[in-house]
Design an enzyme around this catalytic site. Structure first.
Site, PDB file in Angstrom:
ATOM      1  N   HIS A 115       0.810  -1.224   0.000  1.00 36.86           N
ATOM      2  CA  HIS A 115       0.000   0.000   0.000  1.00 36.86           C
ATOM      3  C   HIS A 115       0.841   1.270   0.000  1.00 36.86           C
ATOM      4  CE1 HIS A 115      -3.748  -2.356   1.636  1.00 36.86           C
ATOM      5  NE2 HIS A 115      -3.510  -2.587   0.362  1.00 36.86           N
ATOM      6  N   GLY A 183      -2.121  -9.243  12.608  1.00 35.92           N
ATOM      7  CA  GLY A 183      -2.689  -7.908  12.842  1.00 35.92           C
ATOM      8  C   GLY A 183      -3.385  -7.298  11.656  1.00 35.92           C
ATOM      9  N   SER A 185      -7.249  -7.182   9.623  1.00 33.90           N
ATOM     10  CA  SER A 185      -8.654  -7.586   9.653  1.00 33.90           C
ATOM     11  C   SER A 185      -8.972  -8.459   8.438  1.00 33.90           C
ATOM     12  CB  SER A 185      -9.560  -6.348   9.682  1.00 33.90           C
ATOM     13  OG  SER A 185      -9.266  -5.511   8.583  1.00 33.90           O
TER      14      SER A 185
HETATM   15  P1  OAD Z   1      -7.412  -2.874  10.252  1.00 32.49           P
HETATM   16  O1  OAD Z   1      -7.494  -1.637  11.089  1.00 32.49           O
HETATM   17  O2  OAD Z   1      -8.537  -3.156   9.330  1.00 32.49           O
HETATM   18  O3  OAD Z   1      -7.279  -4.148  11.183  1.00 32.49           O
HETATM   19  C1  OAD Z   1      -6.380  -4.203  12.248  1.00 32.49           C
HETATM   20  C2  OAD Z   1      -6.455  -5.598  12.828  1.00 32.49           C
HETATM   21  O4  OAD Z   1      -5.456  -5.711  13.822  1.00 32.49           O
HETATM   22  C3  OAD Z   1      -7.786  -5.963  13.483  1.00 32.49           C
HETATM   23  O5  OAD Z   1      -8.193  -7.246  13.003  1.00 32.49           O
HETATM   24  C4  OAD Z   1      -7.452  -6.017  14.984  1.00 32.49           C
HETATM   25  O6  OAD Z   1      -8.194  -7.019  15.666  1.00 32.49           O
HETATM   26  C5  OAD Z   1      -5.989  -6.375  14.959  1.00 32.49           C
HETATM   27  N1  OAD Z   1      -5.186  -5.903  16.112  1.00 32.49           N
HETATM   28  C6  OAD Z   1      -5.268  -4.737  16.786  1.00 32.49           C
HETATM   29  N2  OAD Z   1      -4.313  -4.635  17.715  1.00 32.49           N
HETATM   30  C7  OAD Z   1      -3.578  -5.779  17.642  1.00 32.49           C
HETATM   31  C8  OAD Z   1      -2.436  -6.282  18.320  1.00 32.49           C
HETATM   32  N3  OAD Z   1      -1.830  -5.589  19.286  1.00 32.49           N
HETATM   33  N4  OAD Z   1      -1.955  -7.493  17.958  1.00 32.49           N
HETATM   34  C9  OAD Z   1      -2.558  -8.221  16.977  1.00 32.49           C
HETATM   35  N5  OAD Z   1      -3.641  -7.791  16.293  1.00 32.49           N
HETATM   36  C10 OAD Z   1      -4.141  -6.598  16.609  1.00 32.49           C
HETATM   37  O7  OAD Z   1      -5.999  -2.811   9.491  1.00 32.49           O
HETATM   38  P2  OAD Z   1      -5.543  -3.554   8.160  1.00 32.49           P
HETATM   39  O8  OAD Z   1      -6.026  -4.957   8.119  1.00 32.49           O
HETATM   40  O9  OAD Z   1      -4.095  -3.305   8.024  1.00 32.49           O
HETATM   41  O10 OAD Z   1      -5.463   0.478   3.334  1.00 32.49           O
HETATM   42  O11 OAD Z   1      -6.305  -2.721   7.067  1.00 32.49           O
HETATM   43  C11 OAD Z   1      -6.084  -2.998   5.729  1.00 32.49           C
HETATM   44  C12 OAD Z   1      -6.069  -1.735   4.926  1.00 32.49           C
HETATM   45  O12 OAD Z   1      -7.251  -0.974   5.145  1.00 32.49           O
HETATM   46  C13 OAD Z   1      -4.957  -0.767   5.285  1.00 32.49           C
HETATM   47  O13 OAD Z   1      -3.740  -1.065   4.674  1.00 32.49           O
HETATM   48  C14 OAD Z   1      -5.483   0.530   4.774  1.00 32.49           C
HETATM   49  C15 OAD Z   1      -6.879   0.425   5.343  1.00 32.49           C
HETATM   50  O14 OAD Z   1      -7.809   1.246   4.844  1.00 32.49           O
HETATM   51  C16 OAD Z   1      -5.483   1.579   2.603  1.00 32.49           C
HETATM   52  O15 OAD Z   1      -5.415   2.695   3.102  1.00 32.49           O
HETATM   53  C17 OAD Z   1      -5.547   1.321   1.137  1.00 32.49           C
END
Ligand code: OAD
Length: 237
Positions: A115, A183, A185
């Site tokens: 990204h 980490g 979603s």
């Molecule tokens: P999300 O904010 O969607 O998800 C974060 C995940 O991390 C969730 O499933 C939480 O349960 C988990 N989480 C939080 N704290 C944690 C910890 N300490 N240890 C383990 N897990 C933990 O973030 P992404 O999946 O990265 O894209 O989101 C994907 C994309 O959506 C991003 O790259 C961004 C966003 O919009 C763009 O901007 C194109």
């Protein structure tokens, strides 16, 4: 835990997919879940070409806020565990959806940034890209020397992933004995599609997340907890 640790120890080729959750313990807010909204906006309302065209200042205020948060953050035990795992494995690829640069600062070297990078800016007219690490930015929205608006060097919703890194990520996942999913979603595609791809190609898939995801029931092992605690345990030989 012992079984997953053994898979990691015995794997020749390892791929890792990380998301915002790995940086949460460094104090960087995730996109979804508690603390995910900035002001009243969700990422889908700000991280788009349409939002930027409508209100570039608002979009830049959000990125400037994220840049300030990240500048004050340090890599945590999860980032460091992955950097250590890379040292121990001849074939290791870290695929990240994160744009914060904390994997680089933890010492990881083989990083595929799906990204983009929060610390690069790109001209909307001449397409020149460069690093800019100033926080806060002195002018919002920032401008190129040519006078046109600069945009963050990241991928927005509705935009394609950079072709080279995406090809490389798929190849690493197809060749991996183990895929660690940390980490994320796992709801944003095409990145999330790497999880079923790994399973279809015969990799063991191990997930570390605070909460369940759409893939938790399908993967080989799914651990509930903090990445900064789980990863050092999984990777310890
Ligand atoms: P999300 O904010 O969607 O998800 C974060 C995940 O991390 C969730 O499933 C939480 O349960 C988990 N989480 C939080 N704290 C944690 C910890 N300490 N240890 C383990 N897990 C933990 O973030 P992404 O999946 O990265 O894209 O989101 C994907 C994309 O959506 C991003 O790259 C961004 C966003 O919009 C763009 O901007 C194109």
């Amino acid at each position: 835990m012992n079984q997953a640790r053994e898979w990691i120890r015995e794997a020749r080729a390892i791929a890792v997919l990380t998301g915002a959750g790995i940086s949460a313990e460094s104090g960087v807010p995730t996109f979804r879940g508690p603390g995910g909204l900035w002001r009243q906006y969700s990422p889908e309302q700000l991280a788009t070409p349409e939002a930027f065209a409508r209100d570039p200042r608002l979009v830049w205020e959000w990125y400037d806020w994220r840049r300030c948060k990240v500048a004050g953050a340090r890599p945590n035990a999860g980032h460091l565990a992955l950097a250590a795992l890379e040292e121990a494995k001849p074939r290791f690829t870290l695929i990240t959806q994160n744009v914060d640069g904390l994997h680089d600062r933890a010492g990881s070297r083989s990083i595929i940034k799906l990204h983009g990078d929060l610390w690069t800016v790109r001209c909307t007219a001449c397409a020149r890209e460069r690093r800019d690490e100033r926080v806060p930015l002195p002018e919002l929205p920032p401008r190129c020397e040519c006078g046109a608006l600069l945009r963050p060097g990241v991928v927005w919703f509705g935009e394609p992933l950079p072709a080279g890194p995406w090809e490389e990520a798929q190849r690493a996942v197809r060749e991996a004995d183990v895929l660690l999913v940390v980490g994320t979603s796992a709801v944003v595609y095409p990145a999330a599609g790497l999880v079923p791809l790994a399973a279809a190609c015969g990799a063991r898939v191990i997930e570390c997340n605070l909460e369940e995801t759409p893939f938790s029931a399908e993967v080989d092992k799914s651990f509930r907890g903090r990445a900064g605690e789980l990863l050092p345990q999984l990777i310890a030989s």
